[in-house]
Design a protein around this motif. Structure first.
Motif, mmCIF file in Angstrom:
data_model
loop_
_atom_site.group_PDB
_atom_site.id
_atom_site.type_symbol
_atom_site.label_atom_id
_atom_site.label_comp_id
_atom_site.label_asym_id
_atom_site.label_seq_id
_atom_site.Cartn_x
_atom_site.Cartn_y
_atom_site.Cartn_z
ATOM 1 N N ASP A 165 0.834 -1.203 0.000
ATOM 2 C CA ASP A 165 0.000 0.000 0.000
ATOM 3 C C ASP A 165 0.869 1.253 0.000
ATOM 4 O O ASP A 165 0.586 2.219 -0.715
ATOM 5 N N ALA B 8 3.861 1.629 -1.131
ATOM 6 C CA ALA B 8 4.481 1.806 -2.446
ATOM 7 C C ALA B 8 3.453 2.289 -3.460
ATOM 8 O O ALA B 8 3.736 3.180 -4.270
ATOM 9 N N ARG B 9 2.233 1.724 -3.390
ATOM 10 C CA ARG B 9 1.182 2.186 -4.308
ATOM 11 C C ARG B 9 0.885 3.652 -4.047
ATOM 12 O O ARG B 9 0.728 4.448 -4.968
ATOM 13 N N ALA B 10 0.813 4.026 -2.759
ATOM 14 C CA ALA B 10 0.510 5.411 -2.404
ATOM 15 C C ALA B 10 1.602 6.366 -2.887
ATOM 16 O O ALA B 10 1.363 7.544 -3.078
ATOM 17 N N MET B 11 2.824 5.850 -3.072
ATOM 18 C CA MET B 11 3.911 6.685 -3.594
ATOM 19 C C MET B 11 3.812 6.853 -5.100
ATOM 20 O O MET B 11 4.581 7.595 -5.687
ATOM 21 N N GLY B 12 2.919 6.076 -5.721
ATOM 22 C CA GLY B 12 2.814 6.139 -7.171
ATOM 23 C C GLY B 12 3.743 5.164 -7.858
ATOM 24 O O GLY B 12 4.144 5.384 -9.004
ATOM 25 N N ALA B 13 4.093 4.091 -7.157
ATOM 26 C CA ALA B 13 4.988 3.104 -7.756
ATOM 27 C C ALA B 13 4.252 2.291 -8.816
ATOM 28 O O ALA B 13 3.100 1.911 -8.627
ATOM 29 N N SER B 14 4.938 2.011 -9.927
ATOM 30 C CA SER B 14 4.368 1.138 -10.955
ATOM 31 C C SER B 14 4.456 -0.300 -10.440
ATOM 32 O O SER B 14 5.166 -0.575 -9.472
ATOM 33 N N ARG B 15 3.763 -1.196 -11.105
ATOM 34 C CA ARG B 15 3.798 -2.590 -10.653
ATOM 35 C C ARG B 15 5.198 -3.198 -10.722
ATOM 36 O O ARG B 15 5.627 -3.829 -9.754
ATOM 37 N N GLU C 29 11.243 -3.119 -5.862
ATOM 38 C CA GLU C 29 11.671 -2.362 -4.684
ATOM 39 C C GLU C 29 11.084 -2.892 -3.378
ATOM 40 O O GLU C 29 11.636 -2.653 -2.319
ATOM 41 N N VAL C 30 9.924 -3.534 -3.455
ATOM 42 C CA VAL C 30 9.258 -3.944 -2.222
ATOM 43 C C VAL C 30 9.177 -5.468 -2.104
ATOM 44 O O VAL C 30 9.747 -6.056 -1.188
#
Lengths: 217, 345
Positions: A121, A123-130, A136-137
């Motif tokens: 979540d 990473a998604r909230a940071m705007g990370a692509s899939r 990274e995660v």
């Protein structure tokens, strides 16, 4: 132990190491992406695709159900296609990899699933692509468990490589069967078992040390 | 992006079975403000904040962030918008395999900022949150408060226009909570950053929010400036939340309150400038005896005093008490006679 026997065992050790590490390395390269796909396409994953997930899961389960000695023989046509021969170390590496890949994938999958949802979540909230989330995660956070699982896979491969003698691949297991078992040379049998114990101990020790080093949790 | 209200949520609903987790919520967060979104657990606060950056989708309604409707955007389309919205979490959600500096740098790396620029920005942020000496440490070596500072630095890294805080202080002890709230207030003041913070603690709202929205059972039941809401809560849920902030009569004292007695016991609620008026002297003038302070407390809300006192008036004469009530009402002081107490309490 005679010089000839010593040389034979050295050759056997080398063959075992080649089979274990080459098929181990290949199953890591194939199994980790497979594990990632199994995790991200599952329900609630970052690339939910249930049909693909269930299909892949089914294939993995099927491969894992086949006894290795059967798999070894069953894939001979494929082995011939890939390495040009059905006999020898290279020929043994094909079935070993086919058996170890789904095995390692399932172990790695468990570690990947244990990565807390909150981190995804974040990473998604940071705007990370899939791909960025995976890179990274998902993989770095699961790495200690993945390395521990890979250690288990390597040790399982040492055992499986003993059966590879059936396709003339040699290795320590083959020596134990032919000399120790079939020719009642107890000394050879004990020597092979001692070498295998040392080998397993060394791989487990190295794997544990590496896991501890990368585990920052 | 330079923008009107940072968040405008037009009647968003999201259902997780029945009852709906969110029901027709409209929410506006003016730029540069700290808005507290408060509610009991299960009120739908976390769901609401996750709708704002598209981590969850509303079943109906529109989500408009900084003038842009994000309701129907795909995950990929949401990415550039999320890069402008920072988020901090109750359990910090730091990556255990990365150092403090790598954690803070991650949003920049994701946004494609080159490494030297990243390093400079990370150093600046670690300075801001007071963790410059922890750059190479891993999160597992940090205390809760330090972890949240890293979380804040990470959220601020891409210079967001809005910071979402999901119970950011709920896992921290009171002292650390205060320090984190101070940091958030500093960030709001110095960077002009709009903050929407979700909390179940009215104390958090009191300390730093300018506006407050009260959520109950997935719906907004009351909203307004913090000072107004704390001083005169209208909805039952707000009143219940605010009650925790005001002193209550200690049990041993409450046990001695009776309908008849030597002295009238009054509760005085003070809010805003009225608290600074010479109320006690005025009461003494009317009753002829100085009142005795039995219990009470004052708090600070947005730089204004706000509190509650329990006084024994030194008389039980109904006429004088009626005069006290009458004379003090223009001073916008809320006063109530609770009963009587003997003169020896």
């Amino acid at each position: 132990m005679s010089q000839a026997m010593f040389d034979l065992m050295l050759k056997g050790l080398w063959e075992t190491l080649v089979m274990t590490f080459v098929s181990g390395g290949l199953s890591f390269l194939l199994g980790l992406p497979l594990a990632v796909v199994l995790v991200i396409t599952d329900r609630g994953g970052i690339c939910e695709a249930l049909v693909l997930n269930r299909t892949l899961g089914g294939v993995v389960n099927a491969l894992r159900s086949i006894p290795f000695i059967i798999l070894l023989v069953a894939v001979i046509p494929l082995t011939r296609l890939i390495v040009g021969s059905a006999i020898g170390i290279a020929a043994a590496i094909v079935p070993l990899t086919i058996a170890a890949t789904p095995y390692f994938a399932r172990i790695a999958e468990v570690s990947l699933r244990e990565v807390p949802k909150g981190l995804i979540d974040a990473a998604r909230a940071m705007g990370a692509s899939r791909p960025a989330i995976i890179r990274e995660v998902l993989i770095p956070e699961a790495l200690p468990g993945v390395v521990a699982g890979f250690t288990v896979t390597l040790i399982t491969l040492i055992g499986a490589s003993a059966m590879a003698g059936a396709v003339g691949a040699g290795g320590l297991g083959d020596i134990a069967i032919r000399y120790g078992y079939q020719r009642f040379e107890t000394g050879v049998m004990l020597a092979v078992v001692a070498v295998l114990i040392l080998l397993v101990w060394a791989i487990q020790g190295a794997g544990d040390a590496l896991t501890r080093r990368i585990d920052r949790r | 992006m330079t923008l009107p209200p940072s968040v405008a949520l037009a009647s968003a609903s999201r259902q997780f079975g029945t009852p709906p987790a969110l029901r027709d919520i409209s929410l506006t967060v003016p730029q540069g403000e700290i808005v507290g979104l408060i509610g009991r657990s299960g009120a739908g606060k976390s769901t609401l904040i996750r709708v704002l950056n598209g981590l969850d989708k509303p079943q109906s309604g529109r989500v408009v962030i900084a003038g842009q409707d994000i309701t129907d955007l795909t995950e990929t389309q949401l990415q550039p918008i999320r890069r402008r919205i920072g988020m901090i979490f109750q359990h910090f959600n730091l990556l255990s395999a990365k150092t403090v500096a790598e954690n803070v740098a991650l949003p920049l790396k994701i946004a494609g900022v080159p490494a030297p620029e990243r390093a400079a920005r990370v150093a600046e942020l670690l300075d801001l949150v007071g963790l410059a000496d922890k750059a190479g440490a891993y999160p597992s070596a940090l205390s809760g408060g330090q972890k949240q500072r890293v979380g804040i630095a990470r959220a601020l890294a891409p210079r967001p226009v809005l910071l979402l805080s999901d119970e950011a202080t709920s896992a921290l002890d009171p002292e650390t909570t205060g320090a984190i709230l101070d940091l958030l207030q500093k960030v709001n003041r110095d960077l002009g950053l709009t903050i929407l913070m979700i909390t179940h603690e009215i104390e958090v709202v009191r300390q730093i929010a300018t506006r407050v929205v009260v959520l109950d059972q997935g719906a907004v039941v009351e909203e307004g400036p913090v000072a107004r809401l704390l001083a005169s809560p209208r909805h039952a849920v707000t009143r219940a939340l605010v009650r925790g902030l005001s002193p209550t009569l200690p049990a041993d004292l409450a046990a001695r309150v009776s309908p008849q007695g030597d002295q009238a016991l009054v509760r005085i609620d003070l809010a805003g400038p009225s608290a600074r008026l010479p109320i006690l002297a005025r009461i003494a003038e009317i009753t002829g005896t100085p009142p005795r302070l039995l219990h009470g407390g004052l708090n600070d809300v947005q730089g204004q005093p706000y509190g509650r006192l329990f006084l024994a008036l030194g008389t039980a004469d109904p006429d004088r008490i009626a005069r006290v009530l009458h004379d003090l009402s223009p001073m916008s002081v809320d006063l109530e006679v609770l009963g009587h107490v003997p003169s020896d309490v």
